[in-house]
Design a protein around this motif. Structure first.
Motif, short mmCIF file in Angstrom:
data_model
loop_
_atom_site.label_atom_id
_atom_site.label_comp_id
_atom_site.label_asym_id
_atom_site.label_seq_id
_atom_site.Cartn_x
_atom_site.Cartn_y
_atom_site.Cartn_z
N GLN A 115 0.83 -1.20 0.00
CA GLN A 115 0.00 0.00 0.00
C GLN A 115 0.86 1.25 0.00
OE1 GLN A 115 -0.29 1.82 3.28
NE2 GLN A 115 -1.38 3.49 2.30
N PHE A 116 1.93 1.25 0.80
CA PHE A 116 2.82 2.40 0.87
C PHE A 116 3.45 2.71 -0.48
CE2 PHE A 116 7.34 3.61 1.10
CZ PHE A 116 7.20 4.92 1.54
N CYS A 117 3.97 1.68 -1.16
CA CYS A 117 4.62 1.87 -2.45
C CYS A 117 3.66 2.42 -3.49
CB CYS A 117 5.21 0.55 -2.95
SG CYS A 117 6.67 0.00 -2.05
N THR A 118 2.43 1.90 -3.50
CA THR A 118 1.45 2.34 -4.49
C THR A 118 1.09 3.81 -4.32
OG1 THR A 118 0.52 0.10 -4.63
CG2 THR A 118 -0.82 1.90 -5.48
N VAL A 119 0.70 4.19 -3.10
CA VAL A 119 0.24 5.57 -2.90
C VAL A 119 1.40 6.56 -2.93
CG1 VAL A 119 -1.87 4.98 -1.66
CG2 VAL A 119 0.26 5.23 -0.38
N PHE A 120 2.59 6.15 -2.46
CA PHE A 120 3.73 7.06 -2.48
C PHE A 120 4.22 7.28 -3.90
CE2 PHE A 120 8.38 7.92 -1.37
CZ PHE A 120 8.14 9.27 -1.11
N SER A 121 4.20 6.24 -4.73
CA SER A 121 4.59 6.37 -6.14
C SER A 121 3.65 7.33 -6.86
CB SER A 121 4.55 5.00 -6.83
OG SER A 121 4.71 5.13 -8.23
N LEU A 122 2.35 7.16 -6.66
CA LEU A 122 1.38 8.05 -7.30
C LEU A 122 1.50 9.48 -6.76
CD1 LEU A 122 -1.74 5.67 -7.32
CD2 LEU A 122 -0.42 6.45 -9.32
N THR A 123 1.80 9.61 -5.47
CA THR A 123 2.00 10.94 -4.88
C THR A 123 3.20 11.64 -5.52
OG1 THR A 123 1.08 10.23 -2.76
CG2 THR A 123 2.46 12.21 -2.74
N CYS A 124 4.30 10.91 -5.72
CA CYS A 124 5.49 11.48 -6.35
C CYS A 124 5.18 11.97 -7.76
CB CYS A 124 6.62 10.45 -6.39
SG CYS A 124 7.42 10.19 -4.80
N PHE A 125 4.36 11.20 -8.48
CA PHE A 125 4.03 11.62 -9.83
C PHE A 125 3.11 12.84 -9.82
CE2 PHE A 125 1.80 11.24 -13.98
CZ PHE A 125 2.92 11.51 -14.76
N CYS A 126 2.19 12.89 -8.86
CA CYS A 126 1.36 14.09 -8.71
C CYS A 126 2.23 15.31 -8.41
CB CYS A 126 0.34 13.89 -7.57
SG CYS A 126 -0.99 12.74 -7.94
N LEU A 127 3.20 15.14 -7.53
CA LEU A 127 4.12 16.24 -7.19
C LEU A 127 4.96 16.64 -8.39
CD1 LEU A 127 5.33 15.05 -3.65
CD2 LEU A 127 3.81 16.97 -4.15
N ALA A 128 5.32 15.68 -9.23
CA ALA A 128 6.11 15.97 -10.44
C ALA A 128 5.31 16.83 -11.41
CB ALA A 128 6.55 14.67 -11.11
N THR A 129 4.03 16.52 -11.58
CA THR A 129 3.19 17.31 -12.49
C THR A 129 2.94 18.71 -11.92
OG1 THR A 129 1.16 16.38 -11.51
CG2 THR A 129 2.03 15.30 -13.47
N ILE A 130 2.73 18.79 -10.61
CA ILE A 130 2.55 20.10 -9.97
C ILE A 130 3.83 20.91 -10.08
CG2 ILE A 130 2.14 21.29 -7.77
CD1 ILE A 130 0.38 18.86 -6.97
N ASP A 131 4.98 20.26 -9.89
CA ASP A 131 6.27 20.92 -10.00
C ASP A 131 6.49 21.49 -11.39
OD1 ASP A 131 9.20 21.08 -8.61
OD2 ASP A 131 9.42 20.58 -10.74
N GLN A 132 6.13 20.72 -12.42
CA GLN A 132 6.28 21.19 -13.80
C GLN A 132 5.35 22.35 -14.10
OE1 GLN A 132 9.43 20.26 -14.65
NE2 GLN A 132 8.48 20.70 -16.63
#
Length: 286
Positions: free
Chosen positions: A98-115
């Motif tokens: 569960q941690f890997c799934t939600v943290f991976s998706l969170t990182c990608f959300c942060l990457a799009t927000i960062d861009q």
């Protein structure tokens, strides 16, 4: 007749999980490895805040492939992934999965927000797209999701069926409902889809306006390249995460699941869309 149909659908779902899972696992490990190597080896990439999120996401995805995809392959091939032999591993496997799934998706959300921030015309937003912020946000969200997963150690236990089969499941009904409706449907489904599509679209608009900004040429070209990479991943995520989220919503509909054949059909759809869901791990963003 209905028994043979249900058996056929169950067999089809099993084959999809085994062969589709093997393909996704191999492609995913290779793809994520190349992502890490390229992002770390290129100095211009390494010094970009968006890349920090993508590197962390790739590392987490490798663990996700091992704990999620490989585990499902083992269950369908051998009938067990080891969670029925060790209660500690039972709890840890679901916690870490569960941690890997939600943290991976969170990182990608942060990457799009960062861009979006990096390509925005507002100076104060562009200043938010820096490595210090990226590192701090990564640590903050990693801590949040680790704490969020603690209930797995309390509520996941062994359950013995009438046939004597031992299963590792959530034995607390309230937490089971929370996991089904909030964790799976929202945190792993509709929320990251909404965030990435929204900020990905705004980043695309910003990139088209970059020529009018007073931004150095090298930075401008890097932002264009990273935005293109992120947008490709956004599109892939949308088309592979959406079907699984919809299939999961259908499994929660008790009216549909009252018919054994329809239930078997939904389960097959769930198996197919689950493998499709994991294909976003097999796609290299570089």
């Amino acid at each position: 007749m209905s028994t043979s149909i249900i058996s056929s659908l169950a067999f089809a779902g099993k084959q999809v999980t085994i062969y589709g899972g093997i393909l996704v696992f191999i492609a995913g490990i290779v793809g994520e490895f190349f992502n890490i190597v390229i992002f770390v080896s290129l100095r211009t990439m390494r010094q970009n805040s968006c890349t920090i999120y993508l590197i962390i996401m790739s590392i987490v995805n490798i663990f996700q492939l091992c704990f999620n995809v490989l585990s499902r392959i083992m269950i369908n091939v051998y009938g067990s992934d080891g969670t029925d032999r060790s209660l500690i591993y039972c709890k840890f496997r679901f916690f870490f999965s569960q941690f890997c799934t939600v943290f991976s998706l969170t990182c990608f959300c942060l990457a799009t927000i960062d861009q979006y921030c990096a390509t925005c015309s507002r100076v104060w937003l562009r200043q938010m797209a820096n490595i210090k912020v990226a590192r701090r946000l990564s640590v903050i969200f990693m801590s949040i999701w680790l704490l969020h997963g603690i209930p797995y150690f309390f509520f996941f236990n062994y359950s013995v069926s009438l046939t004597g089969k031992i299963s590792c499941i959530a034995t607390n009904y309230i937490y089971l409902q929370y996991r089904a409706y909030v964790v799976v449907l929202i945190f792993q489904g509709f929320l990251p889809i909404t965030i990435t599509v929204l900020f990905g679209s705004m980043s695309y608009y910003n990139v088209r306006q970059l020529a009018f900004y007073t931004v150095p040429l090298v930075r401008r070209e890097l932002d264009k390249q990273l935005t293109a990479m992120v947008l490709v991943q956004v599109l892939i995520n949308f088309f592979v995460l959406s079907p699984y989220s919809i299939a999961n919503a259908l499994t929660l509909n008790t009216n549909l699941n009252s018919d054994p054949i329809i239930q078997a059909q939904i389960q097959l759809a769930n198996n197919i869309t689950l493998i499709l869901y994991y294909t976003h791990l097999a796609v290299s963003v570089t």
